[in-house]
Design a protein around this motif. Structure first.
Motif, mmCIF file in Angstrom:
data_model
loop_
_atom_site.group_PDB
_atom_site.id
_atom_site.type_symbol
_atom_site.label_atom_id
_atom_site.label_comp_id
_atom_site.label_asym_id
_atom_site.label_seq_id
_atom_site.Cartn_x
_atom_site.Cartn_y
_atom_site.Cartn_z
ATOM 1 N N GLN A 120 -15.538 0.895 -17.509
ATOM 2 C CA GLN A 120 -15.176 1.952 -16.824
ATOM 3 C C GLN A 120 -13.715 2.253 -16.761
ATOM 4 O O GLN A 120 -12.767 1.486 -17.260
ATOM 5 N N ASP A 121 -13.334 3.451 -16.555
ATOM 6 C CA ASP A 121 -11.888 3.939 -16.743
ATOM 7 C C ASP A 121 -11.176 3.867 -15.382
ATOM 8 O O ASP A 121 -11.423 4.786 -14.411
ATOM 9 N N TRP A 122 -10.383 2.907 -15.351
ATOM 10 C CA TRP A 122 -9.251 2.806 -14.320
ATOM 11 C C TRP A 122 -7.856 3.226 -14.491
ATOM 12 O O TRP A 122 -6.940 2.712 -13.916
ATOM 13 N N SER A 123 -7.713 4.275 -15.232
ATOM 14 C CA SER A 123 -6.221 4.544 -15.676
ATOM 15 C C SER A 123 -5.640 5.245 -14.598
ATOM 16 O O SER A 123 -4.407 5.288 -14.770
ATOM 17 N N ALA A 124 -6.224 5.774 -13.713
ATOM 18 C CA ALA A 124 -5.694 6.379 -12.676
ATOM 19 C C ALA A 124 -4.851 5.286 -12.022
ATOM 20 O O ALA A 124 -3.804 5.690 -11.507
ATOM 21 N N LEU A 125 -5.248 4.168 -11.493
ATOM 22 C CA LEU A 125 -4.658 2.969 -11.240
ATOM 23 C C LEU A 125 -3.428 2.727 -12.065
ATOM 24 O O LEU A 125 -2.329 2.311 -11.524
ATOM 25 N N VAL A 126 -3.638 2.370 -13.428
ATOM 26 C CA VAL A 126 -2.349 2.269 -13.985
ATOM 27 C C VAL A 126 -1.403 3.308 -14.063
ATOM 28 O O VAL A 126 -0.141 2.715 -13.787
ATOM 29 N N GLY A 127 -1.652 4.365 -14.095
ATOM 30 C CA GLY A 127 -0.736 5.287 -13.843
ATOM 31 C C GLY A 127 0.071 5.404 -12.710
ATOM 32 O O GLY A 127 1.288 5.613 -12.395
ATOM 33 N N GLY A 128 -0.699 5.277 -11.530
ATOM 34 C CA GLY A 128 -0.226 5.412 -10.116
ATOM 35 C C GLY A 128 0.648 4.043 -9.821
ATOM 36 O O GLY A 128 1.686 4.167 -8.919
ATOM 37 N N LEU A 129 0.339 2.747 -10.517
ATOM 38 C CA LEU A 129 1.214 1.602 -10.157
ATOM 39 C C LEU A 129 2.414 1.354 -11.050
ATOM 40 O O LEU A 129 3.050 0.439 -10.886
ATOM 41 N N ARG A 130 2.595 2.327 -12.245
ATOM 42 C CA ARG A 130 3.582 2.130 -13.136
ATOM 43 C C ARG A 130 4.878 1.707 -12.571
ATOM 44 O O ARG A 130 5.709 0.786 -13.138
ATOM 45 N N ALA A 131 5.273 2.410 -11.530
ATOM 46 C CA ALA A 131 6.979 2.279 -10.955
ATOM 47 C C ALA A 131 6.622 1.608 -9.702
ATOM 48 O O ALA A 131 7.512 1.418 -8.963
ATOM 49 N N ALA A 132 5.419 1.128 -9.240
ATOM 50 C CA ALA A 132 5.387 0.511 -8.023
ATOM 51 C C ALA A 132 6.215 -0.863 -7.789
ATOM 52 O O ALA A 132 6.468 -1.372 -8.961
ATOM 53 N N ARG A 133 6.520 -1.226 -6.791
ATOM 54 C CA ARG A 133 7.149 -2.242 -6.207
ATOM 55 C C ARG A 133 6.460 -3.527 -5.576
ATOM 56 O O ARG A 133 6.557 -4.619 -5.647
ATOM 57 N N ASN A 134 5.747 -2.968 -4.543
ATOM 58 C CA ASN A 134 4.775 -3.614 -3.739
ATOM 59 C C ASN A 134 3.437 -3.016 -3.575
ATOM 60 O O ASN A 134 3.568 -1.711 -3.489
ATOM 61 N N LEU A 135 2.400 -3.743 -3.051
ATOM 62 C CA LEU A 135 1.141 -2.980 -2.585
ATOM 63 C C LEU A 135 0.310 -4.015 -1.950
ATOM 64 O O LEU A 135 0.657 -5.361 -1.929
ATOM 65 N N PHE A 136 -0.756 -3.763 -1.160
ATOM 66 C CA PHE A 136 -1.589 -4.684 -0.625
ATOM 67 C C PHE A 136 -3.104 -4.548 -1.474
ATOM 68 O O PHE A 136 -3.149 -3.329 -1.911
ATOM 69 N N VAL A 137 -3.653 -5.368 -1.614
ATOM 70 C CA VAL A 137 -5.106 -5.262 -2.143
ATOM 71 C C VAL A 137 -5.919 -5.907 -1.021
ATOM 72 O O VAL A 137 -5.731 -6.879 -0.380
ATOM 73 N N LEU A 138 -7.031 -5.026 -0.612
ATOM 74 C CA LEU A 138 -7.851 -5.479 0.395
ATOM 75 C C LEU A 138 -9.280 -5.738 -0.113
ATOM 76 O O LEU A 138 -9.619 -4.901 -0.957
ATOM 77 N N GLY A 139 -9.942 -6.584 0.559
ATOM 78 C CA GLY A 139 -11.238 -6.787 0.216
ATOM 79 C C GLY A 139 -11.821 -7.629 1.703
ATOM 80 O O GLY A 139 -11.112 -7.639 2.452
ATOM 81 N N ARG A 140 -13.212 -7.713 1.660
ATOM 82 C CA ARG A 140 -13.675 -8.551 2.837
ATOM 83 C C ARG A 140 -14.983 -9.297 2.422
ATOM 84 O O ARG A 140 -15.663 -8.836 1.645
ATOM 85 N N GLY A 141 -15.350 -10.425 3.135
ATOM 86 C CA GLY A 141 -16.531 -10.946 2.978
ATOM 87 C C GLY A 141 -16.605 -11.494 1.360
ATOM 88 O O GLY A 141 -15.686 -12.082 0.911
ATOM 89 N N LEU A 142 -17.688 -11.153 0.639
ATOM 90 C CA LEU A 142 -17.883 -11.600 -0.730
ATOM 91 C C LEU A 142 -16.739 -11.140 -1.536
ATOM 92 O O LEU A 142 -16.402 -11.545 -2.460
ATOM 93 N N GLY A 143 -16.252 -10.080 -1.135
ATOM 94 C CA GLY A 143 -15.162 -9.410 -1.923
ATOM 95 C C GLY A 143 -13.424 -9.982 -1.793
ATOM 96 O O GLY A 143 -12.756 -9.509 -2.380
ATOM 97 N N LEU A 144 -13.483 -10.701 -0.765
ATOM 98 C CA LEU A 144 -12.064 -11.136 -0.453
ATOM 99 C C LEU A 144 -11.547 -11.916 -1.534
ATOM 100 O O LEU A 144 -10.213 -11.844 -1.980
ATOM 101 N N GLY A 145 -12.421 -12.956 -2.223
ATOM 102 C CA GLY A 145 -11.515 -13.449 -3.233
ATOM 103 C C GLY A 145 -11.409 -12.625 -4.414
ATOM 104 O O GLY A 145 -10.518 -12.973 -5.280
ATOM 105 N N ALA A 146 -12.060 -11.537 -4.711
ATOM 106 C CA ALA A 146 -11.621 -10.688 -5.776
ATOM 107 C C ALA A 146 -10.274 -10.225 -5.478
ATOM 108 O O ALA A 146 -9.386 -9.869 -6.196
ATOM 109 N N ALA A 147 -9.916 -9.511 -4.099
ATOM 110 C CA ALA A 147 -8.691 -9.296 -3.563
ATOM 111 C C ALA A 147 -7.623 -10.195 -3.868
ATOM 112 O O ALA A 147 -6.501 -9.810 -4.363
ATOM 113 N N GLN A 148 -8.097 -11.488 -3.717
ATOM 114 C CA GLN A 148 -6.994 -12.518 -3.873
ATOM 115 C C GLN A 148 -6.448 -12.717 -5.356
ATOM 116 O O GLN A 148 -5.314 -12.792 -5.757
#
Length: 344
Positions: free
Chosen positions: A193-221
């Motif tokens: 899968q192509d997630w290059s949009a995320l790579v470009g969007g976060l290249r200059a970032a300093r902070n972010l949140f990652v969200l998940g829930r239930g079975l997906g919470l561990g993936a966010a962690q």
């Protein structure tokens, strides 16, 4: 600097599909035997014990066991046994210790305490002749193969796969077992899968949140840890429900959010939170199987919601590796870190 495809992290993460297929085949008999034992003598509850990426796998295991078996599953704090020298009452429990190296002193001490208390100690470990493997009542080797990049990738996914195989055989759910059979192929699709949009969007970032829930919470962690570890990017993981209890106050224009939405009853709520943040002007990326629209990161269709976190993380690992290189970091050798962390 290395190119993204030249890193060990890239090569090792790419091997996850083959490693999971190898693990399922090698562990089939042992998992069937353990599942039969657990059905005949059900534990009173389940306790997990792990640190780092392995503890994120344990978060997945908690939701997996509770949703498929209805058994309360709690995370043991390793410090309670190793530092405070307290012996929890674990008789009749299934104690699941998850470790890549199998030699962290605090994990070993807690496994010893659990065994002495009458718990059945199950070790999910990549090093089959490790001290933890020798101590455990039952060992399910991860079969990830050598992993030399400091960032754990295929061993993390193999930990989730081992939990999935055990749960599917233990609960006897035909749909989950069928999904297990197709997981390796689905992981290969996720890697493409192509997630290059995320790579470009976060290249200059300093902070972010990652969200998940239930079975997906561990993936966010796990994603939040990898952002810090490999990309030098401060990230915090939250449940898409818990983020409403205070943390969401700082989300607005220029504050990125990556949301992992499950294809189950938690998915709509996670997607709604992501849309609320987008409406505030925050850069938002949503990963959800089959979801259309702007800002959506593609994921292959998942045969079962329990498989979705593995596919999400596999696609994420490829993007995280590329982002690390784009930000001038070597994901194989993060500063101040070693492959094995031996916590007392």
């Amino acid at each position: 600097m290395k190119t993204p495809t030249a890193t060990r992290m890239y090569a090792e993460a790419q091997e996850a599909a083959a490693a999971v297929a190898r693990q399922f085949d090698a562990n089939a008999a042992a998992v069937e035997a353990l599942a039969a034992r657990l059905r005949a003598q059900p534990p009173r509850f389940i306790v997990t014990c792990a640190r780092g990426s392995s503890d994120h796998a344990a978060t997945y295991g908690k939701y997996l066991f509770e949703t498929t078996l209805g058994l309360v599953t709690a995370s043991a704090s390793p410090s309670v046994g190793s530092v405070y020298a307290v012996r929890p009452k674990l008789d009749g429990a299934l104690f699941v210790a998850i470790s890549q190296s199998g030699k962290s002193p605090d994990l070993l001490r807690n496994a010893e305490i659990a065994k002495e208390a009458g718990a059945h100690v199950l070790a999910l470990v990549n090093v089959e002749d490790s001290p933890l493997a020798r101590l455990a009542d039952t060992v399910l080797p991860l079969h990830a193969g050598p992993e030399t990049s400091v960032a754990a990738t295929k061993s993390y996914l193999c930990s989730l796969a081992a939990l999935l195989q055990l749960a599917s055989r233990w609960c006897g759910d035909a749909a989950l077992r069928e999904a297990e059979a197709g997981l390796a192929d689905a992981l290969a699709d996720a890697w493409a899968q192509d997630w290059s949009a995320l790579v470009g969007g976060l290249r200059a970032a300093r902070n972010l949140f990652v969200l998940g829930r239930g079975l997906g919470l561990g993936a966010a962690q796990e994603a939040a840890l990898k952002f810090k570890e490999t990309c030098g990017l401060h990230a915090e993981a939250f449940s898409s429900a818990e983020v409403r209890h205070g943390p969401m106050a700082i989300v607005g224009p220029g504050f990125p959010v990556l949301a992992f939405a499950q294809d189950d009853d938690t998915g709509a709520g996670t997607a709604a939170v992501a849309e609320e943040f987008r409406a505030r002007g925050a850069p938002v990326w949503l990963a959800r199987p089959g979801a259309p629209g702007a800002g959506v990161l593609p994921l292959p269709a998942s045969a079962h919601p329990a498989c979705t976190p593995l596919l999400t993380v596999q696609s994420f690992y490829k993007a995280a590796n590329a982002l690390a290189c784009a930000r001038g970091h070597d994901p194989d050798v993060p500063p101040h870190l070693n492959k094995v962390t031996e916590t007392v």
